[in-house]
Design a protein around this motif. Sequence first.
Motif, PDB file in Angstrom:
ATOM      1  N   UNK A 111      42.595  57.673  31.224  1.00  0.00           N
ATOM      2  CA  UNK A 111      42.026  56.537  32.574  1.00  0.00           C
ATOM      3  C   UNK A 111      42.665  57.208  33.631  1.00  0.00           C
ATOM      4  N   UNK A 112      41.639  57.732  34.362  1.00  0.00           N
ATOM      5  CA  UNK A 112      42.027  58.627  35.563  1.00  0.00           C
ATOM      6  C   UNK A 112      42.353  57.393  36.802  1.00  0.00           C
ATOM      7  N   UNK A 113      41.960  56.294  36.683  1.00  0.00           N
ATOM      8  CA  UNK A 113      41.880  55.423  38.004  1.00  0.00           C
ATOM      9  C   UNK A 113      42.718  54.273  37.738  1.00  0.00           C
ATOM     10  N   UNK A 114      43.430  53.863  38.586  1.00  0.00           N
ATOM     11  CA  UNK A 114      44.370  52.959  38.397  1.00  0.00           C
ATOM     12  C   UNK A 114      44.089  51.924  39.603  1.00  0.00           C
ATOM     13  N   UNK A 115      43.610  50.546  39.389  1.00  0.00           N
ATOM     14  CA  UNK A 115      43.255  49.750  40.449  1.00  0.00           C
ATOM     15  C   UNK A 115      44.418  48.584  40.725  1.00  0.00           C
ATOM     16  N   UNK A 116      45.123  48.762  41.726  1.00  0.00           N
ATOM     17  CA  UNK A 116      46.123  47.641  41.964  1.00  0.00           C
ATOM     18  C   UNK A 116      45.679  46.288  42.857  1.00  0.00           C
ATOM     19  N   UNK A 117      46.059  45.313  42.676  1.00  0.00           N
ATOM     20  CA  UNK A 117      45.506  44.111  43.374  1.00  0.00           C
ATOM     21  C   UNK A 117      46.520  42.789  43.229  1.00  0.00           C
ATOM     22  N   UNK A 118      46.397  42.145  44.192  1.00  0.00           N
ATOM     23  CA  UNK A 118      47.426  40.764  44.209  1.00  0.00           C
ATOM     24  C   UNK A 118      46.147  39.822  43.877  1.00  0.00           C
ATOM     25  N   UNK A 119      47.072  38.857  42.912  1.00  0.00           N
ATOM     26  CA  UNK A 119      46.145  37.924  42.248  1.00  0.00           C
ATOM     27  C   UNK A 119      45.555  37.045  43.474  1.00  0.00           C
ATOM     28  N   UNK A 120      46.169  36.872  44.564  1.00  0.00           N
ATOM     29  CA  UNK A 120      45.572  36.047  45.556  1.00  0.00           C
ATOM     30  C   UNK A 120      44.194  36.499  46.026  1.00  0.00           C
ATOM     31  N   UNK A 121      43.891  37.472  45.895  1.00  0.00           N
ATOM     32  CA  UNK A 121      42.719  38.234  46.191  1.00  0.00           C
ATOM     33  C   UNK A 121      42.094  38.857  45.100  1.00  0.00           C
ATOM     34  N   UNK A 123      39.084  38.706  43.644  1.00  0.00           N
ATOM     35  CA  UNK A 123      37.741  39.280  43.696  1.00  0.00           C
ATOM     36  C   UNK A 123      38.024  40.755  44.279  1.00  0.00           C
ATOM     37  N   UNK A 124      39.276  40.953  44.891  1.00  0.00           N
ATOM     38  CA  UNK A 124      39.232  42.535  45.366  1.00  0.00           C
ATOM     39  C   UNK A 124      38.957  43.681  44.328  1.00  0.00           C
ATOM     40  N   UNK A 125      39.857  43.445  43.436  1.00  0.00           N
ATOM     41  CA  UNK A 125      39.747  44.477  42.432  1.00  0.00           C
ATOM     42  C   UNK A 125      38.363  44.492  41.773  1.00  0.00           C
ATOM     43  N   UNK A 126      37.790  43.684  41.108  1.00  0.00           N
ATOM     44  CA  UNK A 126      36.176  44.229  40.907  1.00  0.00           C
ATOM     45  C   UNK A 126      35.352  44.817  41.987  1.00  0.00           C
ATOM     46  N   UNK A 127      35.535  44.433  43.051  1.00  0.00           N
ATOM     47  CA  UNK A 127      34.895  45.010  44.228  1.00  0.00           C
ATOM     48  C   UNK A 127      35.173  46.425  44.293  1.00  0.00           C
ATOM     49  N   UNK A 128      36.439  46.714  44.336  1.00  0.00           N
ATOM     50  CA  UNK A 128      37.076  48.097  44.597  1.00  0.00           C
ATOM     51  C   UNK A 128      36.497  48.865  43.494  1.00  0.00           C
ATOM     52  N   UNK A 129      36.491  48.383  41.852  1.00  0.00           N
ATOM     53  CA  UNK A 129      35.945  49.019  40.996  1.00  0.00           C
ATOM     54  C   UNK A 129      34.482  49.315  41.184  1.00  0.00           C
ATOM     55  N   UNK A 130      33.568  48.592  41.626  1.00  0.00           N
ATOM     56  CA  UNK A 130      32.378  48.530  41.841  1.00  0.00           C
ATOM     57  C   UNK A 130      32.100  49.585  42.794  1.00  0.00           C
ATOM     58  N   UNK A 131      32.912  49.665  43.933  1.00  0.00           N
ATOM     59  CA  UNK A 131      32.773  50.797  45.233  1.00  0.00           C
ATOM     60  C   UNK A 131      33.140  52.016  44.532  1.00  0.00           C
TER      61      UNK A 131
END
Length: 398
Positions: A111-121, A123-131
Amino acid sequence: MTLAMFRVMWLELVRDRAALAMTFVLPSIVFLIFSAVFSGATGTDVRLKVSVADVAHTAGSARLTKALLADKALRAELATPQTQGAATAAVRSGADDAGLVITSDPAAPGTPILILSDPSRAVAAPLTEARTRDAMQHALPDELLARTLRDIGPAIGPLTPGQQLNVQLAEQTARTDPASTPAVPPLVLHQDVLLARKGGANIAYYAGAVMILFALFAAGHGALTLLDERRTGVADRILAGPAGMAPVVSGKFLFLLAQGVGQAAVIFATAQIVFAVPVIQHAGLWLATTVAASAAAGGLALGAISLCRTREQGQMLSTFMVLVLAALGGAMVPRFLMPPWLQSLSWWTPHAWVIEAYQGLLWRDESASALYNAWIVLACIGVAGLVVAQLAARRLRT
Protein backbone atom coordinates in the motif's frame (compact mmCIF):
# COMPACT_ATOMS: atom_id res chain seq x y z
CA MET A 1 -61.20 50.36 0.86
CA THR A 2 -59.02 47.57 -0.51
CA LEU A 3 -57.33 49.85 -3.01
CA ALA A 4 -56.98 52.59 -0.42
CA MET A 5 -55.15 50.24 1.97
CA PHE A 6 -52.97 49.06 -0.90
CA ARG A 7 -52.10 52.71 -1.68
CA VAL A 8 -51.31 53.48 1.97
CA MET A 9 -48.92 50.58 2.30
CA TRP A 10 -47.32 51.36 -1.04
CA LEU A 11 -46.70 54.98 -0.06
CA GLU A 12 -45.21 53.92 3.28
CA LEU A 13 -42.80 51.62 1.47
CA VAL A 14 -41.86 54.15 -1.23
CA ARG A 15 -41.26 56.93 1.29
CA ASP A 16 -38.99 54.71 3.38
CA ARG A 17 -36.14 54.48 0.88
CA ALA A 18 -34.00 52.26 3.08
CA ALA A 19 -36.83 49.74 3.50
CA LEU A 20 -37.53 49.95 -0.24
CA ALA A 21 -33.92 49.12 -1.07
CA MET A 22 -33.86 46.25 1.44
CA THR A 23 -37.08 44.85 0.00
CA PHE A 24 -36.01 44.77 -3.64
CA VAL A 25 -32.20 44.95 -3.66
CA LEU A 26 -31.18 42.72 -0.77
CA PRO A 27 -32.95 39.61 -2.15
CA SER A 28 -30.74 39.73 -5.24
CA ILE A 29 -27.64 40.11 -3.09
CA VAL A 30 -28.71 37.15 -0.94
CA PHE A 31 -29.31 35.12 -4.11
CA LEU A 32 -25.80 35.86 -5.40
CA ILE A 33 -24.23 34.95 -2.06
CA PHE A 34 -26.17 31.71 -1.74
CA SER A 35 -25.36 30.80 -5.34
CA ALA A 36 -21.66 31.26 -4.66
CA VAL A 37 -21.85 29.23 -1.44
CA PHE A 38 -23.89 26.28 -2.69
CA SER A 39 -22.46 26.10 -6.21
CA GLY A 40 -19.06 25.35 -4.70
CA ALA A 41 -20.39 22.54 -2.50
CA THR A 42 -20.21 19.86 -5.21
CA GLY A 43 -17.63 17.15 -5.63
CA THR A 44 -16.38 18.46 -8.97
CA ASP A 45 -15.81 22.01 -7.72
CA VAL A 46 -14.39 21.42 -4.25
CA ARG A 47 -10.71 22.32 -3.95
CA LEU A 48 -9.49 20.51 -0.88
CA LYS A 49 -6.46 21.64 1.07
CA VAL A 50 -4.21 18.57 1.32
CA SER A 51 -0.96 18.10 3.23
CA VAL A 52 1.42 15.87 1.24
CA ALA A 53 4.30 13.98 2.85
CA ASP A 54 6.71 11.90 0.74
CA VAL A 55 8.42 9.53 3.16
CA ALA A 56 9.44 7.04 0.45
CA HIS A 57 11.84 9.39 -1.38
CA THR A 58 11.92 7.38 -4.59
CA ALA A 59 11.77 8.56 -8.18
CA GLY A 60 8.14 7.42 -8.45
CA SER A 61 7.06 9.06 -5.21
CA ALA A 62 8.76 12.29 -6.25
CA ARG A 63 6.85 12.26 -9.55
CA LEU A 64 3.56 11.70 -7.72
CA THR A 65 4.30 14.49 -5.26
CA LYS A 66 5.08 16.87 -8.10
CA ALA A 67 1.86 15.91 -9.88
CA LEU A 68 -0.24 16.49 -6.73
CA LEU A 69 1.33 19.88 -6.07
CA ALA A 70 0.66 20.91 -9.67
CA ASP A 71 -2.94 19.66 -9.66
CA LYS A 72 -5.22 22.72 -9.91
CA ALA A 73 -8.13 20.68 -8.56
CA LEU A 74 -6.31 20.50 -5.21
CA ARG A 75 -4.66 22.98 -2.89
CA ALA A 76 -1.83 20.62 -2.08
CA GLU A 77 1.14 21.68 0.00
CA LEU A 78 4.16 19.87 1.39
CA ALA A 79 3.98 18.90 5.04
CA THR A 80 6.65 20.49 7.21
CA PRO A 81 8.58 18.34 7.91
CA GLN A 82 7.61 15.65 5.42
CA THR A 83 6.53 13.05 7.93
CA GLN A 84 3.30 11.26 8.69
CA GLY A 85 3.20 12.97 12.06
CA ALA A 86 3.31 16.43 10.49
CA ALA A 87 0.51 15.57 8.04
CA THR A 88 -1.54 14.09 10.88
CA ALA A 89 -1.08 17.23 12.97
CA ALA A 90 -2.20 19.46 10.09
CA VAL A 91 -5.40 17.46 9.65
CA ARG A 92 -6.07 17.12 13.37
CA SER A 93 -5.78 20.88 13.91
CA GLY A 94 -8.17 21.61 11.04
CA ALA A 95 -5.51 23.48 9.07
CA ASP A 96 -5.82 20.98 6.19
CA ASP A 97 -8.82 19.01 4.96
CA ALA A 98 -6.87 15.80 4.42
CA GLY A 99 -3.36 14.38 4.53
CA LEU A 100 -1.65 12.19 1.95
CA VAL A 101 1.42 10.17 2.90
CA ILE A 102 3.41 8.34 0.20
CA THR A 103 4.85 5.47 2.18
CA SER A 104 6.55 3.57 -0.69
CA ASP A 105 7.14 3.73 -4.41
CA PRO A 106 3.78 3.75 -6.28
CA ALA A 107 4.92 0.80 -8.39
CA ALA A 108 6.06 -1.24 -5.41
CA PRO A 109 3.90 -3.98 -3.91
CA GLY A 110 1.82 -3.23 -0.86
CA THR A 111 0.00 0.00 0.00
CA PRO A 112 1.98 2.99 -1.20
CA ILE A 113 -0.53 5.71 -0.25
CA LEU A 114 -2.06 6.58 3.11
CA ILE A 115 -4.87 9.14 3.24
CA LEU A 116 -5.48 10.83 6.59
CA SER A 117 -8.84 12.43 7.30
CA ASP A 118 -10.91 13.94 10.09
CA PRO A 119 -14.31 12.23 10.51
CA SER A 120 -15.91 15.67 10.64
CA ARG A 121 -14.88 16.06 6.98
CA ALA A 122 -15.77 12.57 5.86
CA VAL A 123 -16.16 13.51 2.19
CA ALA A 124 -12.58 14.82 2.08
CA ALA A 125 -11.02 11.33 2.09
CA PRO A 126 -12.80 9.88 -0.98
CA LEU A 127 -12.37 13.15 -2.87
CA THR A 128 -8.63 13.14 -2.10
CA GLU A 129 -8.36 9.54 -3.27
CA ALA A 130 -10.16 10.37 -6.50
CA ARG A 131 -7.82 13.30 -7.17
CA THR A 132 -4.80 11.11 -6.40
CA ARG A 133 -5.91 8.38 -8.78
CA ASP A 134 -6.46 10.93 -11.49
CA ALA A 135 -3.00 12.42 -10.91
CA MET A 136 -1.39 8.97 -11.08
CA GLN A 137 -3.25 8.13 -14.25
CA HIS A 138 -1.89 11.19 -16.02
CA ALA A 139 1.57 11.49 -14.45
CA LEU A 140 2.58 7.88 -13.67
CA PRO A 141 0.96 5.56 -16.25
CA ASP A 142 4.14 3.44 -16.46
CA GLU A 143 4.13 2.96 -12.68
CA LEU A 144 0.51 1.84 -12.82
CA LEU A 145 1.32 -0.65 -15.57
CA ALA A 146 4.26 -2.07 -13.59
CA ARG A 147 2.04 -2.43 -10.51
CA THR A 148 -0.60 -4.29 -12.51
CA LEU A 149 1.91 -6.71 -13.96
CA ARG A 150 3.45 -7.27 -10.54
CA ASP A 151 0.04 -8.00 -9.00
CA ILE A 152 -1.04 -10.50 -11.64
CA GLY A 153 2.38 -12.12 -11.97
CA PRO A 154 1.75 -14.98 -9.47
CA ALA A 155 -1.41 -15.94 -11.33
CA ILE A 156 -0.02 -15.99 -14.88
CA GLY A 157 3.55 -17.12 -14.17
CA PRO A 158 6.80 -15.68 -15.56
CA LEU A 159 6.71 -13.76 -18.82
CA THR A 160 8.40 -15.03 -21.94
CA PRO A 161 11.14 -12.92 -23.55
CA GLY A 162 8.65 -11.77 -26.17
CA GLN A 163 6.12 -10.77 -23.53
CA GLN A 164 8.78 -8.91 -21.58
CA LEU A 165 9.67 -7.01 -24.75
CA ASN A 166 6.00 -6.14 -25.24
CA VAL A 167 5.81 -4.90 -21.63
CA GLN A 168 8.85 -2.68 -22.14
CA LEU A 169 7.29 -1.25 -25.30
CA ALA A 170 4.03 -0.67 -23.43
CA GLU A 171 5.87 1.14 -20.62
CA GLN A 172 7.61 3.39 -23.13
CA THR A 173 4.31 4.11 -24.83
CA ALA A 174 2.73 4.91 -21.47
CA ARG A 175 5.47 7.42 -20.71
CA THR A 176 5.07 9.22 -24.04
CA ASP A 177 1.29 8.81 -24.43
CA PRO A 178 -0.46 8.47 -21.05
CA ALA A 179 -3.90 8.40 -22.67
CA SER A 180 -3.09 5.10 -24.36
CA THR A 181 -2.87 3.23 -21.04
CA PRO A 182 -5.97 2.47 -18.99
CA ALA A 183 -5.86 3.69 -15.39
CA VAL A 184 -5.04 1.12 -12.74
CA PRO A 185 -6.04 2.49 -9.33
CA PRO A 186 -3.35 2.21 -6.69
CA LEU A 187 -3.93 0.56 -3.37
CA VAL A 188 -4.95 3.24 -0.87
CA LEU A 189 -5.39 3.01 2.87
CA HIS A 190 -7.65 5.42 4.78
CA GLN A 191 -7.03 6.37 8.38
CA ASP A 192 -8.88 8.72 10.74
CA VAL A 193 -6.64 11.07 12.66
CA LEU A 194 -8.92 11.15 15.71
CA LEU A 195 -10.57 8.54 17.84
CA ALA A 196 -13.89 7.77 16.18
CA ARG A 197 -16.87 8.78 18.30
CA LYS A 198 -19.99 7.97 16.35
CA GLY A 199 -21.45 11.18 14.95
CA GLY A 200 -19.37 13.24 17.37
CA ALA A 201 -17.61 15.42 14.84
CA ASN A 202 -20.66 16.44 12.85
CA ILE A 203 -22.80 16.80 15.96
CA ALA A 204 -20.28 19.17 17.54
CA TYR A 205 -20.11 21.13 14.28
CA TYR A 206 -23.84 21.62 13.89
CA ALA A 207 -24.42 22.23 17.58
CA GLY A 208 -22.17 25.26 17.26
CA ALA A 209 -23.80 26.28 13.98
CA VAL A 210 -27.33 26.10 15.43
CA MET A 211 -26.25 27.91 18.60
CA ILE A 212 -24.90 31.01 16.83
CA LEU A 213 -27.69 30.95 14.23
CA PHE A 214 -30.47 31.12 16.82
CA ALA A 215 -28.52 33.38 19.17
CA LEU A 216 -28.27 35.96 16.40
CA PHE A 217 -31.88 35.41 15.35
CA ALA A 218 -33.17 35.91 18.91
CA ALA A 219 -30.82 38.86 19.48
CA GLY A 220 -32.13 40.56 16.36
CA HIS A 221 -35.69 40.12 17.58
CA GLY A 222 -34.75 41.53 20.98
CA ALA A 223 -32.86 44.47 19.50
CA LEU A 224 -35.96 45.51 17.57
CA THR A 225 -37.41 46.74 20.88
CA LEU A 226 -35.08 49.73 20.49
CA LEU A 227 -37.11 50.81 17.48
CA ASP A 228 -40.40 50.00 19.21
CA GLU A 229 -39.45 52.31 22.07
CA ARG A 230 -38.69 55.11 19.65
CA ARG A 231 -41.98 54.63 17.82
CA THR A 232 -44.15 54.50 20.95
CA GLY A 233 -42.45 57.47 22.62
CA VAL A 234 -40.91 55.46 25.45
CA ALA A 235 -37.43 56.51 24.32
CA ASP A 236 -38.39 60.20 24.58
CA ARG A 237 -39.44 59.76 28.19
CA ILE A 238 -36.23 57.86 28.98
CA LEU A 239 -34.16 60.56 27.29
CA ALA A 240 -35.77 63.14 29.55
CA GLY A 241 -34.05 61.49 32.52
CA PRO A 242 -30.48 62.19 33.64
CA ALA A 243 -28.97 58.89 32.42
CA GLY A 244 -30.49 58.83 28.95
CA MET A 245 -30.60 55.66 26.85
CA ALA A 246 -27.17 54.32 27.80
CA PRO A 247 -28.39 52.12 30.70
CA VAL A 248 -31.23 50.85 28.52
CA VAL A 249 -28.85 49.72 25.78
CA SER A 250 -26.51 48.13 28.33
CA GLY A 251 -29.42 46.33 29.99
CA LYS A 252 -30.61 44.96 26.66
CA PHE A 253 -27.09 43.76 25.89
CA LEU A 254 -26.87 41.90 29.19
CA PHE A 255 -30.27 40.31 28.60
CA LEU A 256 -29.34 39.19 25.08
CA LEU A 257 -26.08 37.76 26.41
CA ALA A 258 -27.91 35.79 29.12
CA GLN A 259 -30.53 34.68 26.60
CA GLY A 260 -27.82 33.36 24.27
CA VAL A 261 -26.16 31.43 27.09
CA GLY A 262 -29.54 29.92 28.04
CA GLN A 263 -30.26 28.88 24.46
CA ALA A 264 -26.82 27.32 24.14
CA ALA A 265 -27.28 25.42 27.39
CA VAL A 266 -30.43 23.79 26.04
CA ILE A 267 -28.84 22.96 22.68
CA PHE A 268 -25.70 21.45 24.13
CA ALA A 269 -27.56 19.64 26.91
CA THR A 270 -29.50 17.91 24.16
CA ALA A 271 -26.24 17.10 22.36
CA GLN A 272 -24.80 15.65 25.57
CA ILE A 273 -27.86 13.53 26.41
CA VAL A 274 -28.75 12.28 22.94
CA PHE A 275 -25.36 12.10 21.20
CA ALA A 276 -22.93 11.90 24.14
CA VAL A 277 -21.08 15.05 23.09
CA PRO A 278 -18.64 15.73 25.99
CA VAL A 279 -19.97 19.13 27.07
CA ILE A 280 -19.84 18.67 30.85
CA GLN A 281 -16.30 17.34 30.56
CA HIS A 282 -15.30 20.74 29.10
CA ALA A 283 -17.71 22.86 31.15
CA GLY A 284 -15.32 25.72 31.89
CA LEU A 285 -14.07 26.24 28.35
CA TRP A 286 -17.58 25.66 26.99
CA LEU A 287 -18.95 28.46 29.19
CA ALA A 288 -16.20 30.87 28.11
CA THR A 289 -16.88 30.09 24.44
CA THR A 290 -20.63 30.43 24.91
CA VAL A 291 -20.36 33.78 26.69
CA ALA A 292 -18.12 35.13 23.93
CA ALA A 293 -20.46 33.84 21.21
CA SER A 294 -23.56 35.26 22.93
CA ALA A 295 -21.82 38.61 23.42
CA ALA A 296 -20.96 38.72 19.72
CA ALA A 297 -24.55 37.95 18.71
CA GLY A 298 -26.06 40.48 21.13
CA GLY A 299 -23.62 43.28 20.30
CA LEU A 300 -23.86 42.72 16.56
CA ALA A 301 -27.67 42.76 16.63
CA LEU A 302 -27.87 45.89 18.80
CA GLY A 303 -25.30 47.74 16.72
CA ALA A 304 -26.97 46.93 13.41
CA ILE A 305 -30.55 47.58 14.54
CA SER A 306 -29.64 50.86 16.28
CA LEU A 307 -28.65 52.29 12.88
CA CYS A 308 -32.14 51.72 11.46
CA ARG A 309 -34.83 54.39 11.66
CA THR A 310 -37.95 52.24 11.29
CA ARG A 311 -39.03 48.79 12.39
CA GLU A 312 -39.44 47.73 8.76
CA GLN A 313 -35.80 48.54 8.12
CA GLY A 314 -34.77 46.70 11.26
CA GLN A 315 -36.75 43.57 10.42
CA MET A 316 -35.35 43.37 6.90
CA LEU A 317 -31.79 44.05 8.04
CA SER A 318 -32.07 41.48 10.82
CA THR A 319 -33.31 38.80 8.41
CA PHE A 320 -30.62 39.67 5.89
CA MET A 321 -27.92 39.55 8.55
CA VAL A 322 -29.05 36.18 9.92
CA LEU A 323 -29.27 34.50 6.51
CA VAL A 324 -26.11 35.89 4.94
CA LEU A 325 -23.84 35.44 7.95
CA ALA A 326 -25.14 31.89 8.44
CA ALA A 327 -24.42 31.03 4.79
CA LEU A 328 -20.98 32.64 4.72
CA GLY A 329 -19.94 31.40 8.15
CA GLY A 330 -20.57 27.69 7.52
CA ALA A 331 -23.84 27.24 9.41
CA MET A 332 -25.56 25.94 6.25
CA VAL A 333 -22.70 24.36 4.29
CA PRO A 334 -19.43 23.15 5.87
CA ARG A 335 -16.74 25.69 5.17
CA PHE A 336 -14.29 23.23 3.62
CA LEU A 337 -16.78 22.60 0.80
CA MET A 338 -16.83 26.29 -0.13
CA PRO A 339 -14.60 27.90 -2.76
CA PRO A 340 -11.28 29.07 -1.27
CA TRP A 341 -12.16 32.77 -1.52
CA LEU A 342 -15.38 32.18 0.42
CA GLN A 343 -13.49 30.23 3.07
CA SER A 344 -11.28 33.27 3.59
CA LEU A 345 -14.28 35.61 3.60
CA SER A 346 -16.07 33.47 6.19
CA TRP A 347 -13.53 34.50 8.86
CA TRP A 348 -15.20 37.92 8.82
CA THR A 349 -18.33 36.35 10.31
CA PRO A 350 -18.79 35.34 13.96
CA HIS A 351 -20.26 32.01 12.81
CA ALA A 352 -16.95 30.65 11.53
CA TRP A 353 -15.20 31.48 14.80
CA VAL A 354 -17.99 30.03 16.92
CA ILE A 355 -18.24 26.79 14.93
CA GLU A 356 -14.47 26.24 14.87
CA ALA A 357 -14.20 27.00 18.59
CA TYR A 358 -16.92 24.54 19.59
CA GLN A 359 -15.62 21.84 17.27
CA GLY A 360 -12.07 22.34 18.46
CA LEU A 361 -13.23 22.13 22.07
CA LEU A 362 -15.71 19.26 21.87
CA TRP A 363 -14.15 17.18 19.09
CA ARG A 364 -10.43 17.89 19.07
CA ASP A 365 -10.16 18.41 22.86
CA GLU A 366 -8.30 21.68 22.38
CA SER A 367 -7.16 23.73 25.35
CA ALA A 368 -7.62 27.43 26.12
CA SER A 369 -4.38 28.22 24.26
CA ALA A 370 -6.02 27.11 21.01
CA LEU A 371 -9.34 28.87 21.71
CA TYR A 372 -8.38 32.29 22.97
CA ASN A 373 -8.13 33.78 19.45
CA ALA A 374 -11.79 32.95 18.88
CA TRP A 375 -12.74 34.38 22.27
CA ILE A 376 -10.93 37.63 21.52
CA VAL A 377 -12.51 38.03 18.07
CA LEU A 378 -16.02 37.30 19.35
CA ALA A 379 -15.60 39.61 22.34
CA CYS A 380 -14.38 42.40 20.04
CA ILE A 381 -17.43 41.94 17.79
CA GLY A 382 -19.72 42.18 20.80
CA VAL A 383 -18.01 45.26 22.25
CA ALA A 384 -17.90 47.00 18.86
CA GLY A 385 -21.63 46.42 18.36
CA LEU A 386 -22.39 47.68 21.86
CA VAL A 387 -20.33 50.82 21.27
CA VAL A 388 -22.18 51.52 18.01
CA ALA A 389 -25.53 51.09 19.79
CA GLN A 390 -24.43 53.42 22.60
CA LEU A 391 -23.29 56.07 20.12
CA ALA A 392 -26.59 55.81 18.26
CA ALA A 393 -28.45 56.25 21.57
CA ARG A 394 -26.33 59.28 22.40
CA ARG A 395 -27.16 60.76 19.00
CA LEU A 396 -30.86 60.53 19.90
CA ARG A 397 -30.19 62.58 23.03
CA THR A 398 -28.55 65.35 21.04
